[in-house]
Design a protein around this motif. Structure first.
Motif, PDB file in Angstrom:
ATOM      1  N   MET A   1       0.829  -1.215   0.000  1.00 44.95           N
ATOM      2  CA  MET A   1       0.000   0.000   0.000  1.00 44.95           C
ATOM      3  C   MET A   1       0.860   1.261   0.000  1.00 44.95           C
ATOM      4  O   MET A   1       0.447   2.315  -0.487  1.00 44.95           O
ATOM      5  CB  MET A   1      -0.860   0.038   1.283  1.00 44.95           C
ATOM      6  CG  MET A   1      -2.084  -0.827   1.257  1.00 44.95           C
ATOM      7  SD  MET A   1      -2.588  -1.226   2.941  1.00 44.95           S
ATOM      8  CE  MET A   1      -2.996   0.356   3.592  1.00 44.95           C
ATOM      9  N   GLY A   2       2.045   1.159   0.599  1.00 46.70           N
ATOM     10  CA  GLY A   2       2.931   2.321   0.706  1.00 46.70           C
ATOM     11  C   GLY A   2       3.657   2.650  -0.590  1.00 46.70           C
ATOM     12  O   GLY A   2       4.058   3.800  -0.804  1.00 46.70           O
ATOM     13  N   LEU A   3       3.804   1.632  -1.466  1.00 43.52           N
ATOM     14  CA  LEU A   3       4.575   1.855  -2.698  1.00 43.52           C
ATOM     15  C   LEU A   3       3.962   2.930  -3.610  1.00 43.52           C
ATOM     16  O   LEU A   3       4.702   3.755  -4.150  1.00 43.52           O
ATOM     17  CB  LEU A   3       4.778   0.529  -3.449  1.00 43.52           C
ATOM     18  CG  LEU A   3       5.649  -0.503  -2.713  1.00 43.52           C
ATOM     19  CD1 LEU A   3       5.773  -1.788  -3.532  1.00 43.52           C
ATOM     20  CD2 LEU A   3       7.034   0.043  -2.404  1.00 43.52           C
ATOM     21  N   PRO A   4       2.613   2.956  -3.800  1.00 41.76           N
ATOM     22  CA  PRO A   4       2.061   4.042  -4.633  1.00 41.76           C
ATOM     23  C   PRO A   4       2.359   5.433  -4.071  1.00 41.76           C
ATOM     24  O   PRO A   4       2.585   6.377  -4.836  1.00 41.76           O
ATOM     25  CB  PRO A   4       0.551   3.766  -4.609  1.00 41.76           C
ATOM     26  CG  PRO A   4       0.437   2.316  -4.336  1.00 41.76           C
ATOM     27  CD  PRO A   4       1.576   1.980  -3.430  1.00 41.76           C
ATOM     28  N   LEU A   5       2.396   5.548  -2.729  1.00 43.60           N
ATOM     29  CA  LEU A   5       2.725   6.862  -2.139  1.00 43.60           C
ATOM     30  C   LEU A   5       4.178   7.223  -2.451  1.00 43.60           C
ATOM     31  O   LEU A   5       4.466   8.345  -2.880  1.00 43.60           O
ATOM     32  CB  LEU A   5       2.486   6.837  -0.620  1.00 43.60           C
ATOM     33  CG  LEU A   5       2.871   8.129   0.114  1.00 43.60           C
ATOM     34  CD1 LEU A   5       2.029   9.313  -0.349  1.00 43.60           C
ATOM     35  CD2 LEU A   5       2.730   7.977   1.626  1.00 43.60           C
ATOM     36  N   LEU A   6       5.078   6.242  -2.272  1.00 47.37           N
ATOM     37  CA  LEU A   6       6.498   6.515  -2.533  1.00 47.37           C
ATOM     38  C   LEU A   6       6.728   6.858  -4.005  1.00 47.37           C
ATOM     39  O   LEU A   6       7.300   7.908  -4.328  1.00 47.37           O
ATOM     40  CB  LEU A   6       7.351   5.302  -2.116  1.00 47.37           C
ATOM     41  CG  LEU A   6       8.843   5.408  -2.433  1.00 47.37           C
ATOM     42  CD1 LEU A   6       9.502   6.556  -1.666  1.00 47.37           C
ATOM     43  CD2 LEU A   6       9.564   4.106  -2.122  1.00 47.37           C
ATOM     44  N   PHE A   7       6.242   6.000  -4.903  1.00 46.50           N
ATOM     45  CA  PHE A   7       6.519   6.228  -6.333  1.00 46.50           C
ATOM     46  C   PHE A   7       5.714   7.405  -6.890  1.00 46.50           C
ATOM     47  O   PHE A   7       6.187   8.127  -7.769  1.00 46.50           O
ATOM     48  CB  PHE A   7       6.299   4.940  -7.133  1.00 46.50           C
ATOM     49  CG  PHE A   7       7.323   3.888  -6.804  1.00 46.50           C
ATOM     50  CD1 PHE A   7       8.665   4.120  -7.062  1.00 46.50           C
ATOM     51  CD2 PHE A   7       6.975   2.698  -6.203  1.00 46.50           C
ATOM     52  CE1 PHE A   7       9.634   3.177  -6.739  1.00 46.50           C
ATOM     53  CE2 PHE A   7       7.926   1.745  -5.867  1.00 46.50           C
ATOM     54  CZ  PHE A   7       9.261   1.989  -6.132  1.00 46.50           C
ATOM     55  N   GLY A   8       4.504   7.589  -6.356  1.00 44.42           N
ATOM     56  CA  GLY A   8       3.709   8.761  -6.755  1.00 44.42           C
ATOM     57  C   GLY A   8       4.406  10.051  -6.365  1.00 44.42           C
ATOM     58  O   GLY A   8       4.440  11.022  -7.129  1.00 44.42           O
ATOM     59  N   THR A   9       4.997  10.052  -5.159  1.00 43.98           N
ATOM     60  CA  THR A   9       5.706  11.253  -4.693  1.00 43.98           C
ATOM     61  C   THR A   9       6.988  11.479  -5.489  1.00 43.98           C
ATOM     62  O   THR A   9       7.335  12.618  -5.800  1.00 43.98           O
ATOM     63  CB  THR A   9       6.002  11.142  -3.172  1.00 43.98           C
ATOM     64  OG1 THR A   9       4.840  10.672  -2.508  1.00 43.98           O
ATOM     65  CG2 THR A   9       6.378  12.475  -2.579  1.00 43.98           C
ATOM     66  N   ILE A  10       7.673  10.366  -5.844  1.00 46.04           N
ATOM     67  CA  ILE A  10       8.884  10.508  -6.684  1.00 46.04           C
ATOM     68  C   ILE A  10       8.492  11.143  -8.029  1.00 46.04           C
ATOM     69  O   ILE A  10       9.184  12.026  -8.538  1.00 46.04           O
ATOM     70  CB  ILE A  10       9.583   9.136  -6.890  1.00 46.04           C
ATOM     71  CG1 ILE A  10      10.206   8.662  -5.571  1.00 46.04           C
ATOM     72  CG2 ILE A  10      10.653   9.220  -7.976  1.00 46.04           C
ATOM     73  CD1 ILE A  10      10.755   7.231  -5.589  1.00 46.04           C
ATOM     74  N   ALA A  11       7.351  10.694  -8.582  1.00 45.89           N
ATOM     75  CA  ALA A  11       6.901  11.229  -9.883  1.00 45.89           C
ATOM     76  C   ALA A  11       6.574  12.721  -9.775  1.00 45.89           C
ATOM     77  O   ALA A  11       7.018  13.523 -10.605  1.00 45.89           O
ATOM     78  CB  ALA A  11       5.676  10.451 -10.354  1.00 45.89           C
ATOM     79  N   ILE A  12       5.839  13.097  -8.723  1.00 49.34           N
ATOM     80  CA  ILE A  12       5.441  14.512  -8.596  1.00 49.34           C
ATOM     81  C   ILE A  12       6.647  15.385  -8.238  1.00 49.34           C
ATOM     82  O   ILE A  12       6.696  16.566  -8.586  1.00 49.34           O
ATOM     83  CB  ILE A  12       4.272  14.680  -7.582  1.00 49.34           C
ATOM     84  CG1 ILE A  12       3.431  15.926  -7.907  1.00 49.34           C
ATOM     85  CG2 ILE A  12       4.733  14.785  -6.147  1.00 49.34           C
ATOM     86  CD1 ILE A  12       2.497  15.778  -9.028  1.00 49.34           C
ATOM     87  N   TYR A  13       7.652  14.787  -7.563  1.00 45.60           N
ATOM     88  CA  TYR A  13       8.859  15.534  -7.179  1.00 45.60           C
ATOM     89  C   TYR A  13       9.584  16.084  -8.420  1.00 45.60           C
ATOM     90  O   TYR A  13      10.168  17.165  -8.367  1.00 45.60           O
ATOM     91  CB  TYR A  13       9.793  14.631  -6.364  1.00 45.60           C
ATOM     92  CG  TYR A  13      11.063  15.327  -5.917  1.00 45.60           C
ATOM     93  CD1 TYR A  13      11.031  16.280  -4.895  1.00 45.60           C
ATOM     94  CD2 TYR A  13      12.296  15.043  -6.511  1.00 45.60           C
ATOM     95  CE1 TYR A  13      12.188  16.928  -4.489  1.00 45.60           C
ATOM     96  CE2 TYR A  13      13.456  15.683  -6.113  1.00 45.60           C
ATOM     97  CZ  TYR A  13      13.400  16.619  -5.105  1.00 45.60           C
ATOM     98  OH  TYR A  13      14.542  17.270  -4.717  1.00 45.60           O
ATOM     99  N   GLN A  14       9.481  15.370  -9.538  1.00 46.97           N
ATOM    100  CA  GLN A  14      10.139  15.820 -10.767  1.00 46.97           C
ATOM    101  C   GLN A  14       9.605  17.183 -11.215  1.00 46.97           C
ATOM    102  O   GLN A  14      10.300  17.953 -11.866  1.00 46.97           O
ATOM    103  CB  GLN A  14       9.938  14.792 -11.902  1.00 46.97           C
ATOM    104  CG  GLN A  14      10.381  13.380 -11.561  1.00 46.97           C
ATOM    105  CD  GLN A  14      11.799  13.325 -11.023  1.00 46.97           C
ATOM    106  OE1 GLN A  14      12.712  13.958 -11.559  1.00 46.97           O
ATOM    107  NE2 GLN A  14      11.975  12.586  -9.929  1.00 46.97           N
ATOM    108  N   TYR A  15       8.375  17.488 -10.836  1.00 46.29           N
ATOM    109  CA  TYR A  15       7.749  18.773 -11.214  1.00 46.29           C
ATOM    110  C   TYR A  15       7.711  19.762 -10.047  1.00 46.29           C
ATOM    111  O   TYR A  15       7.572  20.946 -10.252  1.00 46.29           O
ATOM    112  CB  TYR A  15       6.319  18.532 -11.726  1.00 46.29           C
ATOM    113  CG  TYR A  15       6.276  17.561 -12.882  1.00 46.29           C
ATOM    114  CD1 TYR A  15       6.591  17.988 -14.175  1.00 46.29           C
ATOM    115  CD2 TYR A  15       5.980  16.220 -12.679  1.00 46.29           C
ATOM    116  CE1 TYR A  15       6.591  17.098 -15.230  1.00 46.29           C
ATOM    117  CE2 TYR A  15       5.976  15.319 -13.731  1.00 46.29           C
ATOM    118  CZ  TYR A  15       6.283  15.771 -15.001  1.00 46.29           C
ATOM    119  OH  TYR A  15       6.295  14.879 -16.058  1.00 46.29           O
TER     120      TYR A  15
END
Lengths: 79, 319
Positions: free
Chosen positions: B172-186
């Protein structure tokens, strides 16, 4: 090292959390009060344990407040 | 991936609709679109629903509902500036799915052992979600800080969840981690989009929900120590719950060369940024780096705590 003071502050906060955890598990956890020698003793023990735990967390917050004031005096206001 | 590819489209949409705010810390004071919360939420919701189809565990629904409620509260604040009490009080609602769906344990992991506190644990959940949500919200003062902070602190949290919680919560935590990595690029310096309250409350509340569902509350708090310290410093100096924008004396000011300077005013609130700037001015980028270094330091302390907890729980060390 501009962050040395903040590293120390965070480290002290961490140490305080570890010490409070130690007290909760090894000092407050095993507490058992035997007054009436019946089931109400268990309830009294739980109330005493819960109150002590909350009290300990309040002490932790107060200590963090003192630590913060000392740190602010040493850095911001001195500067 | 969905977040990474849809964010540029969402940035264009926000620009077109005029949903932009001024970035005061940069020369020319550019307009930056806000909020990124909706795109972050959509990505996380899709991932969690797929996970729920594969593993039907109510913990997924509980954490997801907590995240959605926190997002809605933040989105209301993004649309209309609410009073200071609104976010902490409203976020209590976000804690209710965690309790109602029974996604929490009855014991609090306290490094050396677990404390069985079935009744005391309920008010604790009602406090943890608003506190962590607001803590991440209050650290979001510069480009990429909140998202960078979550990425760094999620690593010890996920390690703790897999050791002391369960695999489902870890997934369940992986979407938060990878989602945040994706948004961090912007979101990273120089930001092309701001998270807004909807984004930061979503991140903070989901982080808190995962730490509760994954029996990793103390590890989660230790990893967040610099942000906790920021909230604690602010609250103990202003002595009431107010929005940062409502504070009369600003903790930092901007010089003509766009460097940030700590306020010398004793009445100014104490914040983490003001403490970092205590020994001299800095650029925005330098402060961001310093905050993320502090997050890394607290995450290392969280890892040390995980090791101590692991040895005690496995009975390899006893006092």
């Amino acid at each position: 090292m501009r962050l040395l003071g903040l590293f120390m502050l965070i480290f002290i906060m961490w140490m305080m959390i570890v010490i409070v955890s130690y007290f909760l598990i090894f000092i407050i956890g095993p507490l058992h009060i035997d007054i009436f020698h019946n089931s109400s003793d268990r309830l009294i023990s739980s109330i005493v344990k819960a109150s002590s735990a909350i009290g300990l967390v309040v002490v932790l917050i107060l200590m963090l407040g003192i630590l913060k004031t000392k740190y602010l005096q040493k850095t911001l206001l001195k500067e | 991936m969905a977040i990474f590819f849809t964010t540029p489209v969402f940035i264009r949409y926000l620009n077109k609709k005029g949903k932009v705010v001024v970035d005061y810390h940069k020369p020319g004071k550019p307009n930056v679109p806000r909020p990124a919360g909706p795109v972050l939420l959509i990505g996380i919701v899709i991932s969690e629903i797929i996970l729920y189809v594969l593993i039907p565990d109510t913990k997924i629904i509980a954490v997801l509902l907590t995240t959605i409620i926190a997002f809605i509260i933040g989105y209301i604040d993004d649309l209309k500036t609410m009073p200071g009490w609104f976010k902490p009080v409203a976020l209590i609602l976000a804690a209710i799915p965690m309790i109602a769906l029974g996604s929490h344990g009855h014991s609090l992991g306290l490094i050396f052992d677990s404390a069985f506190i079935p009744i005391l644990y309920i008010p604790l959940i009602l406090a943890i979600i608003p506190i962590v949500g607001n803590t991440i919200n209050s650290i979001d003062v510069f480009n990429g800080v909140a998202s960078g902070f979550i990425i760094i602190t999620m690593i010890p949290l996920l390690a703790s969840v897999i050791l002391f919680g369960n695999v489902t919560v870890f997934l369940m935590g992986l979407p938060l981690l990878f989602g945040t990595i994706a948004i961090y690029q912007y979101h990273k310096y120089p930001s092309r989009i701001f998270l807004g309250d909807s984004g930061t409350l979503l991140l903070g509340s989901m982080y808190a929900g995962l730490s509760i569902a994954g029996n990793s509350e103390i590890i989660g708090v230790i990893a967040l120590l610099p942000a906790v310290m920021n909230s604690f410093l602010f609250l103990s100096s202003v002595k009431k719950i107010v929005e940062h924008r409502q504070v009369k004396t600003r903790p930092v000011s901007i010089s003509e060369d766009f460097k940030l300077v700590a306020s010398k005013e004793p009445s100014a609130p104490a914040t983490l940024v003001r403490l970092i700037l205590a020994r001299g001015s800095m650029s925005e980028q330098e402060i961001i780096t310093k905050i993320l270094i502090l997050a890394t330091f607290s995450s290392v302390l969280a890892f040390i705590t995980i090791v101590i907890q692991y040895f005690f729980i496995k009975g390899m060390i006893s006092l």
